[in-house]
Design a protein around this motif. Structure first.
Motif, mmCIF file in Angstrom:
data_model
loop_
_atom_site.group_PDB
_atom_site.id
_atom_site.type_symbol
_atom_site.label_atom_id
_atom_site.label_comp_id
_atom_site.label_asym_id
_atom_site.label_seq_id
_atom_site.Cartn_x
_atom_site.Cartn_y
_atom_site.Cartn_z
ATOM 1 N N ALA A 224 0.950 -1.164 -0.161
ATOM 2 C CA ALA A 224 0.041 0.205 0.401
ATOM 3 C C ALA A 224 1.075 1.112 0.012
ATOM 4 O O ALA A 224 0.764 1.963 -0.844
ATOM 5 C CB ALA A 224 -0.735 0.099 0.845
ATOM 6 N N LEU A 225 2.164 1.209 0.746
ATOM 7 C CA LEU A 225 2.736 2.294 0.821
ATOM 8 C C LEU A 225 3.769 2.628 0.003
ATOM 9 O O LEU A 225 3.773 3.680 -0.835
ATOM 10 C CB LEU A 225 4.069 1.779 2.123
ATOM 11 C CG LEU A 225 4.904 3.365 1.845
ATOM 12 C CD1 LEU A 225 4.462 4.437 2.274
ATOM 13 C CD2 LEU A 225 5.819 3.046 3.170
ATOM 14 N N GLU A 228 0.842 4.530 -2.560
ATOM 15 C CA GLU A 228 1.052 6.180 -2.400
ATOM 16 C C GLU A 228 1.862 6.543 -2.762
ATOM 17 O O GLU A 228 1.967 7.365 -3.206
ATOM 18 C CB GLU A 228 0.818 6.035 -0.856
ATOM 19 C CG GLU A 228 -0.085 5.813 -0.048
ATOM 20 C CD GLU A 228 -0.629 5.145 1.219
ATOM 21 O OE1 GLU A 228 0.173 6.262 1.710
ATOM 22 O OE2 GLU A 228 -1.724 4.826 1.955
ATOM 23 N N THR A 231 1.860 7.633 -6.159
ATOM 24 C CA THR A 231 0.893 8.846 -6.488
ATOM 25 C C THR A 231 1.082 10.102 -5.891
ATOM 26 O O THR A 231 0.539 11.039 -5.971
ATOM 27 C CB THR A 231 -0.798 8.604 -6.100
ATOM 28 O OG1 THR A 231 -0.250 8.351 -4.761
ATOM 29 C CG2 THR A 231 -1.330 7.177 -6.142
ATOM 30 N N LEU A 232 2.510 10.290 -6.192
ATOM 31 C CA LEU A 232 2.809 12.026 -4.873
ATOM 32 C C LEU A 232 4.032 12.058 -6.060
ATOM 33 O O LEU A 232 4.021 11.317 -6.865
ATOM 34 C CB LEU A 232 4.230 11.718 -4.000
ATOM 35 C CG LEU A 232 3.783 11.001 -2.656
ATOM 36 C CD1 LEU A 232 4.680 10.580 -1.218
ATOM 37 C CD2 LEU A 232 2.589 11.636 -2.025
#
Length: 302
Positions: A224-225, A228, A231-232
């Motif tokens: 999950a990290l 994420e 997406t940054l």
């Protein structure tokens, strides 16, 4: 017609009985008088163990038997042996008769066929072939070897007796007994440990299962990290970092350039000395103010 007397009948019966007895004894000895045979003679110096009806062998096969063993007084010291051989057997010239010995059945005669071109006449005298008997072989072959081995055997027995009587051997056996006992105890302890492990294995497996579950959870969080992080806005951030780095590099160049303002400040000692002088003057001023405050501060009362 005259009657046959009882005495004649008894005499004939006795003669027939004697003949039957003789033939029966010979037949039991293996002598078949009705079987035609060829007779040969052999003269020996010693026929120890050789008896009437002893077998005559050729290559291990019986081809006849001894019919008679007598002393030939015309030839002092010679024993005459008459051989009855199969009628179909023909002996070539040079054939010899060898006297052999066995431990169970006594003596026998073994024929060694010659290689002559002609055959011997019936009733011929066969030469004697010398052969060492069993006792001679024992005396010549076995006994010397045994005599040679006896000192070694005696020495070996002495060493064995000395070794058996050595107290160190008894102590070693006792230590070996102790070692065996220790091994037995170690084996018992190992069996007990293995039993404990067998009882602990289910708990260990449950703990391992829980650890695997936690590892799966951590792996999910890391996934999950990672999602994420994807997406940054990493590209603008990297550009800002590059610009900041470029500015810092330009500032560093300006600071290190002695011709620039910042370079002069950092490299020219005059400003540093002046700042030190100003600091010293300010310090002197503060000290003088503390000593003579009236000189600098005037207070008027109304």
């Amino acid at each position: 017609m005259k009657k046959v007397s009882k005495e004649l009948i008894i005499g004939l019966s006795v003669i027939v009985a004697i003949l039957i007895l003789i033939f029966g004894i010979d037949y039991l000895k293996g002598i078949n008088l009705f079987n035609p045979s060829n007779f040969y003679e052999v003269y020996y110096d010693n026929v120890d163990g050789l008896e009437k009806s002893a077998p005559v062998n050729l290559n291990g096969f019986k081809v006849g038997q001894v019919r008679e063993v007598t002393m030939d007084y015309a030839k002092p010291g010679k024993l005459k042996v008459v051989l009855a051989l199969d009628r179909d057997l023909r002996l070539p010239e040079g054939t010899a008769a060898e006297l052999g010995q066995t431990m169970l059945s006594g003596a026998f005669i073994n024929l060694r066929l010659g290689k002559g071109p002609a055959y011997l006449e019936k009733g011929s005298t066969l030469p004697v072939a010398t052969a060492s008997d069993l006792m001679t072989k024992v005396q010549t072959d076995i006994l010397p070897a045994v005599e040679t081995m006896m000192p070694k055997i005696d020495s070996l027995l002495s060493n064995v007796n000395r070794l058996v009587g050595d107290p160190a051997l008894l102590a070693s056996v006792q230590r070996l007994d102790g070692i065996t006992g220790n091994l037995y105890n170690a084996t018992s302890s190992l069996n007990s440990t293995m039993g404990g492990l067998n009882r602990s294995v289910p708990g260990i497996m449950n703990g391992a299962s829980r650890s695997v579950t936690r590892i799966d959870s951590i792996t999910s969080n890391l996934a999950a990290l990672s999602a994420e992080l994807k997406t940054l806005p990493l590209q603008p951030t990297m550009e800002n970092v590059q610009n900041l780095t470029a500015n810092l590099e330009a500032f560093s160049k300006t600071l290190n350039n002695p011709n620039s303002t910042l370079g002069k400040i950092t490299s020219d000692p005059t400003l540093y000395n002046q700042l030190n002088q100003v600091s010293a003057d300010i310090d002197s001023l503060i000290v003088d103010i503390k000593r003579n405050p009236k000189r600098y501060i005037s207070i008027k009362l109304l």
